[in-house]
Design a protein around this motif. Structure first.
Motif, PDB file in Angstrom:
ATOM      1  N   LYS A  17       0.808  -1.326  -0.029  1.00  0.00           N
ATOM      2  CA  LYS A  17       0.001   0.090  -0.125  1.00  0.00           C
ATOM      3  C   LYS A  17       0.972   1.327  -0.007  1.00  0.00           C
ATOM      4  O   LYS A  17       2.061   1.066   0.771  1.00  0.00           O
ATOM      5  CB  LYS A  17      -0.724  -0.015   1.206  1.00  0.00           C
ATOM      6  CG  LYS A  17      -2.122  -0.988   1.178  1.00  0.00           C
ATOM      7  CD  LYS A  17      -3.061  -0.679   2.382  1.00  0.00           C
ATOM      8  CE  LYS A  17      -4.043  -1.822   2.211  1.00  0.00           C
ATOM      9  NZ  LYS A  17      -4.859  -2.123   0.891  1.00  0.00           N
ATOM     10  N   GLU A  58      -3.464   3.606  -1.948  1.00  0.00           N
ATOM     11  CA  GLU A  58      -3.703   2.735  -2.891  1.00  0.00           C
ATOM     12  C   GLU A  58      -3.082   1.360  -3.056  1.00  0.00           C
ATOM     13  O   GLU A  58      -1.769   1.517  -2.486  1.00  0.00           O
ATOM     14  CB  GLU A  58      -3.163   3.282  -4.327  1.00  0.00           C
ATOM     15  CG  GLU A  58      -3.549   2.324  -5.434  1.00  0.00           C
ATOM     16  CD  GLU A  58      -3.577   3.142  -6.893  1.00  0.00           C
ATOM     17  OE1 GLU A  58      -3.194   2.382  -7.740  1.00  0.00           O
ATOM     18  OE2 GLU A  58      -4.216   4.339  -7.035  1.00  0.00           O
ATOM     19  N   GLU A  59      -3.335   0.241  -3.297  1.00  0.00           N
ATOM     20  CA  GLU A  59      -2.646  -0.846  -3.231  1.00  0.00           C
ATOM     21  C   GLU A  59      -1.910  -0.888  -4.803  1.00  0.00           C
ATOM     22  O   GLU A  59      -2.433  -0.786  -5.722  1.00  0.00           O
ATOM     23  CB  GLU A  59      -3.461  -2.128  -3.277  1.00  0.00           C
ATOM     24  CG  GLU A  59      -2.939  -3.384  -3.767  1.00  0.00           C
ATOM     25  CD  GLU A  59      -1.838  -3.714  -2.456  1.00  0.00           C
ATOM     26  OE1 GLU A  59      -0.550  -4.348  -3.355  1.00  0.00           O
ATOM     27  OE2 GLU A  59      -1.660  -3.646  -1.488  1.00  0.00           O
ATOM     28  N   GLU A  62      -2.532  -3.734  -7.699  1.00  0.00           N
ATOM     29  CA  GLU A  62      -3.993  -3.821  -7.981  1.00  0.00           C
ATOM     30  C   GLU A  62      -4.275  -4.793  -9.237  1.00  0.00           C
ATOM     31  O   GLU A  62      -3.445  -4.711 -10.053  1.00  0.00           O
ATOM     32  CB  GLU A  62      -4.708  -2.674  -8.456  1.00  0.00           C
ATOM     33  CG  GLU A  62      -5.129  -1.592  -7.363  1.00  0.00           C
ATOM     34  CD  GLU A  62      -6.059  -2.124  -6.299  1.00  0.00           C
ATOM     35  OE1 GLU A  62      -6.877  -2.964  -6.562  1.00  0.00           O
ATOM     36  OE2 GLU A  62      -6.091  -1.494  -5.226  1.00  0.00           O
ATOM     37  N   TYR A  64      -6.056  -4.584 -11.876  1.00  0.00           N
ATOM     38  CA  TYR A  64      -6.149  -3.897 -13.206  1.00  0.00           C
ATOM     39  C   TYR A  64      -4.657  -3.869 -13.610  1.00  0.00           C
ATOM     40  O   TYR A  64      -4.452  -3.267 -14.797  1.00  0.00           O
ATOM     41  CB  TYR A  64      -7.082  -2.607 -13.258  1.00  0.00           C
ATOM     42  CG  TYR A  64      -6.552  -1.469 -12.338  1.00  0.00           C
ATOM     43  CD1 TYR A  64      -6.055  -0.615 -13.227  1.00  0.00           C
ATOM     44  CD2 TYR A  64      -6.767  -1.255 -10.996  1.00  0.00           C
ATOM     45  CE1 TYR A  64      -5.300   0.500 -12.611  1.00  0.00           C
ATOM     46  CE2 TYR A  64      -6.375  -0.152 -10.492  1.00  0.00           C
ATOM     47  CZ  TYR A  64      -5.580   0.796 -11.194  1.00  0.00           C
ATOM     48  OH  TYR A  64      -5.186   1.866 -10.673  1.00  0.00           O
TER      49      TYR A  64
END
Length: 182
Positions: A17, A58-59, A62, A64
């Motif tokens: 993260k 935010e990771e 992710e 996407y």
């Protein structure tokens, strides 16, 4: 001393993260005007009444971003910055998903070193351009990218919400053509 290494999910099995944050005194205001069947747009630099502050967590890994390359920059053995890039096969570009330099490490050439790495990877991968997105509210980042040879290539007035123009957070797209390296 600066060191940059590629990392992956195996290095961080529990995820990685990152808190992205920025503060901006200025923004780009988008003006639109209908001219018959055409619509014209202009951008002007404006000042916020009070500094605009944005922060989100935010990771990095992710779903996407699957297939991306992740680079971690350390300065004197402290985590200083991160960049996530991905070759987009469908349009033969290198997309910069994330480039974030931690506040205490800005103005030390770290972001520029990461951009240079992205340009080298783009050349090696044989892509035609590097592209990324920012927001019209992130004036410091836009200035950084312009200084590093990127140009405005587009924007989206409703990418994040129906209030993007009013909120001064319009998605702005910047690009760097690889032919500019020759």
């Amino acid at each position: 001393m600066l060191s940059i290494q590629q990392i992956d999910e195996k290095t961080y099995p529990l995820g990685k993260k990152v808190i992205f944050s920025y503060q901006s005194e200025k923004y780009y205001k988008i003006h639109s005007e209908n001219k018959g069947h055409l619509q014209t747009f202009t951008l002007t630099e404006e000042e916020f009444e009070i500094p605009f502050i944005k922060e989100r967590e935010e990771e990095i890994f992710e779903p996407y971003k699957e297939g991306s390359e992740v680079y971690l920059a350390q300065f004197n053995n402290e985590e200083a910055a991160i960049m996530v890039i991905q070759k987009m096969e469908w349009n033969n570009t290198l997309y910069i998903h994330d480039l974030y330099v931690n506040e205490g490490f800005k103005q030390k050439g770290i972001g520029q070193s990461l951009i240079e790495l992205a340009k080298k990877r783009a050349t090696k991968l044989g892509v035609r351009a590097i592209v990324l997105e920012s927001q019209t509210s992130n004036y410091p980042a836009i200035q950084f990218y312009l200084k590093n040879g990127f140009q405005l290539v587009g924007f989206n007035l409703i990418s994040y919400s129906n209030e993007d123009v009013k909120n001064h957070e319009v998605r702005i797209e910047l690009g760097f053509l690889l032919e500019n390296l020759t």
